[in-house]
Design a protein around this motif. Sequence first.
Motif, PDB file in Angstrom:
ATOM      1  N   LYS A 118       0.832  -1.202   0.000  1.00  0.00           N
ATOM      2  CA  LYS A 118       0.000   0.000   0.000  1.00  0.00           C
ATOM      3  C   LYS A 118       0.868   1.254   0.000  1.00  0.00           C
ATOM      4  CE  LYS A 118      -4.146  -1.564   2.390  1.00  0.00           C
ATOM      5  NZ  LYS A 118      -5.000  -1.335   3.575  1.00  0.00           N
ATOM      6  N   SER A 161      -7.498  12.801  -1.831  1.00  0.00           N
ATOM      7  CA  SER A 161      -8.002  11.435  -1.719  1.00  0.00           C
ATOM      8  C   SER A 161      -9.017  11.136  -2.822  1.00  0.00           C
ATOM      9  CB  SER A 161      -8.630  11.225  -0.344  1.00  0.00           C
ATOM     10  OG  SER A 161      -9.125   9.913  -0.226  1.00  0.00           O
ATOM     11  N   GLY A 188      -7.779   8.653  -5.589  1.00  0.00           N
ATOM     12  CA  GLY A 188      -8.315   7.344  -5.231  1.00  0.00           C
ATOM     13  C   GLY A 188      -7.446   6.621  -4.209  1.00  0.00           C
ATOM     14  N   CYS A 189      -6.455   7.321  -3.695  1.00  0.00           N
ATOM     15  CA  CYS A 189      -5.545   6.723  -2.723  1.00  0.00           C
ATOM     16  C   CYS A 189      -6.308   6.466  -1.421  1.00  0.00           C
ATOM     17  CB  CYS A 189      -4.354   7.648  -2.475  1.00  0.00           C
ATOM     18  SG  CYS A 189      -3.080   6.918  -1.430  1.00  0.00           S
ATOM     19  N   GLU A 190      -6.180   5.247  -0.913  1.00  0.00           N
ATOM     20  CA  GLU A 190      -6.907   4.839   0.289  1.00  0.00           C
ATOM     21  C   GLU A 190      -6.379   5.518   1.548  1.00  0.00           C
ATOM     22  OE1 GLU A 190      -7.174   0.728   2.859  1.00  0.00           O
ATOM     23  OE2 GLU A 190      -6.985   0.559   0.691  1.00  0.00           O
ATOM     24  N   ILE A 191      -5.075   5.803   1.571  1.00  0.00           N
ATOM     25  CA  ILE A 191      -4.474   6.370   2.770  1.00  0.00           C
ATOM     26  C   ILE A 191      -3.935   7.762   2.457  1.00  0.00           C
ATOM     27  CG2 ILE A 191      -2.743   6.084   4.576  1.00  0.00           C
ATOM     28  CD1 ILE A 191      -2.656   3.067   3.786  1.00  0.00           C
ATOM     29  N   ARG A 244      -1.992   2.270   9.149  1.00  0.00           N
ATOM     30  CA  ARG A 244      -3.068   1.942   8.207  1.00  0.00           C
ATOM     31  C   ARG A 244      -2.602   0.979   7.115  1.00  0.00           C
ATOM     32  NH1 ARG A 244      -6.116   7.215   6.320  1.00  0.00           N
ATOM     33  NH2 ARG A 244      -7.410   5.605   5.342  1.00  0.00           N
TER      34      ARG A 244
END
Length: 135
Positions: free
Chosen positions: A2, A29, A33-36, A59
Amino acid sequence: MKTAILLMGHGSRVAEANNALHAVAEMVSAETGCEIVEVSFREMHSPNIQKGIDACVARGAGRIVLYPYFLFAGAHVLEDLPAEMEAATKRCPGLEMVLGKPLGVHPKLGEIVCERIGETVAEAGWELASERAAS
């Protein structure tokens, strides 16, 4: 593995200034589209950069793009932020990090400045276009 994005701001005693970076993080974000995506501050506000890095790792991030939300590459960007990365590397062996470039000079920033000037002039009831035509 990640990848996280850590936005790093200077930090301010004025809450609205710090809150703005959180709003930018939400935009980043959504756009990437980055989750973190986390936020940290160099001074005067928390979380500090080390805690921001730790939040990314907690995370699940194995890589972090550390983005300096600074206008230019001054002492913080050139000296302090690399030192923060070095400290994190000692604490988190194997963590991959890369430091992004600050905002700098970019045509989109010029557009934003012109937009803000236009808003200010309009709120004051002035006109810039007529001055150009008159000169």
